[in-house]
Scaffold this motif. Structure first.
Motif, PDB file in Angstrom:
ATOM      1  N   THR A  55       0.837  -1.209   0.000  1.00 23.80           N
ATOM      2  CA  THR A  55       0.000   0.000   0.000  1.00 23.80           C
ATOM      3  C   THR A  55       0.866   1.251   0.000  1.00 23.80           C
ATOM      4  O   THR A  55       0.595   2.215  -0.733  1.00 23.80           O
ATOM      5  CB  THR A  55      -0.948  -0.020   1.224  1.00 23.80           C
ATOM      6  N   GLU A  95      -6.849   1.191  -0.898  1.00 25.05           N
ATOM      7  CA  GLU A  95      -7.189   0.036  -0.066  1.00 25.05           C
ATOM      8  C   GLU A  95      -8.443   0.276   0.767  1.00 25.05           C
ATOM      9  O   GLU A  95      -9.343  -0.534   0.786  1.00 25.05           O
ATOM     10  CB  GLU A  95      -6.000  -0.311   0.834  1.00 25.05           C
ATOM     11  N   ASP A 171      -5.146  -1.609  -5.407  1.00 22.87           N
ATOM     12  CA  ASP A 171      -4.618  -2.109  -4.140  1.00 22.87           C
ATOM     13  C   ASP A 171      -5.583  -3.141  -3.558  1.00 22.87           C
ATOM     14  O   ASP A 171      -6.690  -2.790  -3.153  1.00 22.87           O
ATOM     15  CB  ASP A 171      -4.438  -0.927  -3.166  1.00 22.87           C
ATOM     16  N   GLU A 172      -5.163  -4.375  -3.535  1.00 24.09           N
ATOM     17  CA  GLU A 172      -5.980  -5.498  -3.032  1.00 24.09           C
ATOM     18  C   GLU A 172      -7.407  -5.417  -3.622  1.00 24.09           C
ATOM     19  O   GLU A 172      -8.383  -5.329  -2.876  1.00 24.09           O
ATOM     20  CB  GLU A 172      -6.059  -5.456  -1.496  1.00 24.09           C
TER      21      GLU A 172
HETATM   22 MG   LIG Z   1      -2.016  -2.950   1.971  1.00 24.84          MG
END
Ligand SMILES: [Mg+2]
Ligand SMILES: Nc1ncnc2c1ncn2[C@@H]1O[C@H](COP(=O)(O)OP(=O)(O)O)[C@@H](O)[C@H]1O
Length: 263
Positions: A55, A95, A171-172
């Protein structure tokens, strides 16, 4: 995309040069001298356990935080000196972003598009196109506060690509999603990739990067300890699966010079 600097991409669209972000007077090395090149049109996966620095890396590249040392450029634009140009060609799915829950999906996307300077008519067409893709057309006037996690994630994804960016940071992207919503996200990534976009995905989940990415980088304790195709990485670690490779790598000492493919 600006054309005046577009000739600078021959060595990679994203060039990360010894990028570091330290906290607590250097005690926490969230990102530690990261050096990496990502090519135009590539889907690259940044894979690492929780706390590895994924991140932080994406936030640095998108100008949300400033590096302690080092720099990076995107399509020739310096992340510090040309922050505005970087912003205009990049889209970020963060995120845990704030969502304006009191807005409808359409209003939220309208707001995001306006922030990128999109004109009203063009924006309306774009929003409808995105809502159709994400199967949200019939919910477009409903408030986001009533949306499930998967629906919110779709709205956020739509907002990240509303200005049709050349470079997309995710991000994810499938965290917390059910298999069906995760599939939609993966389809989006594939279709963006087919359109020549450069995509950087961070994930701690191996199947996501395994399915989507041309190359991966394994990040551990802020350091990039392996870069290559999945086949490369399996060969170099003499493991049969990416999972075994991941454990072999992240279980060892990341500064070990015995890893010949160290970035
Ligand atoms: Mg992260
Ligand atoms: N604002 C901050 N202040 C202090 N430490 C931070 C901050 N942001 C991140 N960190 C630390 O940096 C490391 C990397 O975090 P992060 O980039 O969020 O990892 P990942 O996304 O890979 O899980 C962690 O040890 C985290 O606690």
């Amino acid at each position: 995309m600006q054309t005046n600097k577009s000739l600078n991409i021959s060595n990679g669209l994203i060039q990360i040069k010894d990028l570091s972000k330290y906290y607590s007077n250097g005690r926490i090395r969230a990102v530690d001298e990261l050096r990496l090149t990502i090519h135009q049109g590539e889907t690259f996966g940044l894979l690492g356990p929780n706390g590895a620095g994924k991140t932080t890396t994406l936030r640095l590249l998108n100008g949300l935080i400033k590096p302690t040392n080092g720099t990076a450029s995107i399509n020739g634009f310096d992340i510090l000196k040309d922050a505005q140009q970087v912003k205009s060609i990049c889209g970020l799915l963060a995120e845990s972003p704030g969502v304006h829950a009191k807005l409808s999906a359409f209003e939220f996307l309208e707001l995001m598009g306006a922030l990128y300077g999109l004109r009203k008519n063009e924006l309306k067409t774009r929003i409808n196109e995105l809502l159709t893709f994400f199967d949200l057309s019939d919910r477009k006037n409903d408030l986001i506060e009533g949306f499930s996690t998967g629906m919110r994630q779709k709205v956020l994804l739509a907002s990240a690509i509303i200005h049709n960016p050349e470079v997309i940071f995710l991000d994810e992207p499938t965290a917390g999603l059910d298999p069906r919503a995760a599939r939609t996200v993966k389809e989006l990534v594939k279709s963006m990739s087919e359109r020549g976009k450069t995509i950087l995905i961070s994930s701690h989940r191996l199947p996501v990067v395994e399915e989507l990415c041309d190359r991966i980088g394994i990040i551990h304790k802020g350091q990039l300890i392996a870069v290559g195709t999945i086949t490369d990485i399996k060969e170099q670690t003499q493991t049969k699966t990416l999972e075994e490779a991941f454990i072999a790598i992240t279980g060892g000492n990341p500064s070990s010079s015995s890893l010949p493919w160290r970035a």
